[in-house]
Design an enzyme around this catalytic site. Structure first.
Site, short mmCIF file in Angstrom:
data_model
loop_
_atom_site.label_atom_id
_atom_site.label_comp_id
_atom_site.label_asym_id
_atom_site.label_seq_id
_atom_site.Cartn_x
_atom_site.Cartn_y
_atom_site.Cartn_z
CG LEU A 182 10.74 -41.96 -1.67
CD1 LEU A 182 11.81 -42.97 -1.26
CD2 LEU A 182 9.36 -42.41 -1.20
NE ARG B 270 25.78 -35.50 5.57
CZ ARG B 270 26.14 -36.22 4.51
NH1 ARG B 270 25.52 -37.36 4.24
NH2 ARG B 270 27.11 -35.81 3.74
CD GLN C 53 8.38 -41.72 5.99
OE1 GLN C 53 8.84 -40.94 5.15
NE2 GLN C 53 9.00 -42.83 6.36
CG ASP D 135 17.40 -36.44 -1.41
OD1 ASP D 135 17.10 -37.26 -2.31
OD2 ASP D 135 17.88 -36.79 -0.31
CD GLU E 73 22.51 -51.42 1.54
OE1 GLU E 73 23.27 -50.44 1.62
OE2 GLU E 73 21.57 -51.48 0.70
CE LYS F 99 7.87 2.13 -5.18
NZ LYS F 99 6.64 2.88 -4.83
CE1 TYR G 185 13.10 5.98 -6.43
CE2 TYR G 185 11.94 8.02 -5.94
CZ TYR G 185 12.00 6.64 -5.91
OH TYR G 185 10.97 5.91 -5.37
CG ASN H 66 8.12 8.22 -4.62
OD1 ASN H 66 9.13 8.68 -4.08
ND2 ASN H 66 7.91 6.92 -4.73
#
Length: 456
Positions: free
Chosen positions: A8, A15, A73, A103, A155, A350, A365, A385
């Site tokens: 589900l 919230r 759904q 969840d 419940e 890099k 660098y 570069n």
């Protein structure tokens, strides 16, 4: 026995106060729904249907590589309605369907297997996953018969005095006989204040038909749902503890597990030592006998054996064995650093290849470059570069010595066994075996300070 599963994952998650669908919020680096999918699959169930609703396209995009099917759904009318939306998935199947929530990422493989095995072995038409808690306030109570079968779920607001004393609660995860579930879904109604269809009502329908319903208790933390940022942090804490415990049991030393952050898919080999403050993310692999001193971040990278890293960031790159990195180095994506190399303090790499035994010790660098083995970069070297429009490549051969404050202006090639004098700006190819000097000759103008009135 044929087993399948439904997850589900259509809830709005109001919230969370987020534009991201609730089930896509991450716990230890992975979306909650994908954690649930992974757990179900390693439990032996591969036929999985995900009920999607809010943010359906985003949920599909995030789960598309997991080989699952989907049911939509379009209106959130309760958990029972969500399962109704999966009728097409279930209609031609016979066997057992397990239902989980996207969840609740803390459910474990052992508990999934336990639930399904108990359900099938005892031939129940439904089996509820439950937890025993000290304070059951607010939760639906599981009322059992003398035979220990489930009588009903009540419940909290509907409990009488005796039922309020029950501390076994409904975790909201189930197994059903598929044919019995489909028949019961047709009898489900929404005659309640919310006008919604509730999955627990199926239990009452089955009991009224005289069918058997069982229950399997598991640890409460496994059934914790995430409905807010606070609960997300609580789930993260539980999962992080599990991950760190697993690594320590596998032979990794974590100096302070409470302050070490390792994602679910990280692989760390034995005899590696991890100091506090490290953040290890994604699909990172760290081989044997590495030392990660405090406060590094490593993401989607491969770290070979006997590597030492201090206070550095390494992203989507490879570091060869016996190499040292840091402190305060930055290895950007698509970089490959060879064996026994040295990447020192305040060095940035890099999209470059650095050869074996090459030393880039400090304040340098290197971008879009291929560097050979046994080279030495002096302090303050810059590979220039970018020409303002495009990135260009620099090639540096083997056994090259580059003096301090050198600029290598790309595209340029520096061949094997060459030296570059400190302070040079190199714009042309340096031939093998040459010394390149690319700076103006020093001129001293005597008396210039006094003549210009600059003397203090």
């Amino acid at each position: 026995m044929y087993n399948c599963a439904i997850i589900l994952a259509a809830g709005e998650g109001k919230r969370m106060k987020s534009s991201t669908p609730k089930v896509l919020h991450k716990v230890c680096g992975k979306e909650m729904v994908n954690i649930v999918i992974d757990t179900i699959k390693i439990s032996g169930i591969n036929d999985i249907n995900v009920i999607i609703g809010r943010g359906a396209d985003k949920v599909k995009d995030a789960t598309i590589n997991n080989n699952v099917s989907y049911s939509l759904q379009d209106k959130q009318l309760g958990t029972g309605h969500a399962v109704m939306c999966a009728k097409e998935f279930l209609k031609s199947k016979k066997g057992t369907v397990a239902i989980f929530t996207g969840d609740a990422p803390l459910i474990t493989k052992n508990s999934v297997e336990k639930l399904i095995a108990f359900h099938n072995e005892e031939n129940y038409k439904a089996t509820i996953l439950t937890s025993i808690v000290d304070n059951p306030d607010g939760y639906g109570r599981v009322v059992r018969e003398s035979s220990q079968e489930v009588s009903r779920i009540v419940e909290h607001k509907d409990c009488n005095a005796e039922e309020l004393k029950i501390n076994e609660i409904n975790a909201g995860m189930y197994c059903f006989d598929i044919e019995s579930l489909l028949r019961s879904l047709d009898k489900l109604n929404n005659n309640n204040a919310q006008g919604e269809y509730y999955l627990p009502d199926i239990i009452g329908i089955l009991k009224n038909e005289g069918l058997k319903v069982g229950a399997v208790p598991v640890e409460f933390e496994e059934t914790m749902g995430v409905n807010s940022r606070v609960q997300l942090s609580e789930a993260e804490k539980v999962m992080r503890k599990r991950i760190n415990l697993m690594h320590m049991e596998n032979g990794v030393t974590l100096i302070d597990p409470d302050n070490t952050y390792i994602d679910l898919d990280v692989d760390i080999c034995n005899d590696t030592i991890v100091y506090p403050g490290n953040i290890i993310q994604g699909n990172t692999v760290i081989k044997e006998n590495c030392t990660l001193y405090a406060n590094s971040r490593i993401e989607d990278s491969f770290i070979d054996k006997n590597v030492t890293i201090q206070c550095s960031t390494i992203l989507k790159s490879k570091i060869g064995e016996n190499t040292t990195v840091g402190p305060f180095a930055y290895i950007r994506p698509e970089s490959v650093v060879g064996k026994s190399a040295r990447i020192g303090d305040f060095v940035e790499i890099k999209k470059s290849v650095i050869g074996d035994e090459t030393k880039v010790s400090h304040l340098t660098y290197i971008g879009d470059a291929e560097v050979g083995s046994k080279c030495n970069f002096g302090c303050g070297t810059v590979v220039v570069n970018y020409d303002g429009a495009k990135k260009c490549k620099t090639l540096v051969g083997n056994n090259v010595f580059i003096g301090c404050n050198t600029n290598l202006v790309s595209p340029v090639k520096v061949n094997d066994n060459t030296y570059i004098a400190a302070g040079s700006t190199i714009t042309d190819e340096v031939p093998e075996g040459a010394l390149a000097i690319a700076r103006a000759k020093q001129v001293n103008k005597e008396g210039w300070v006094e003549k210009k009135g600059k003397k203090k």
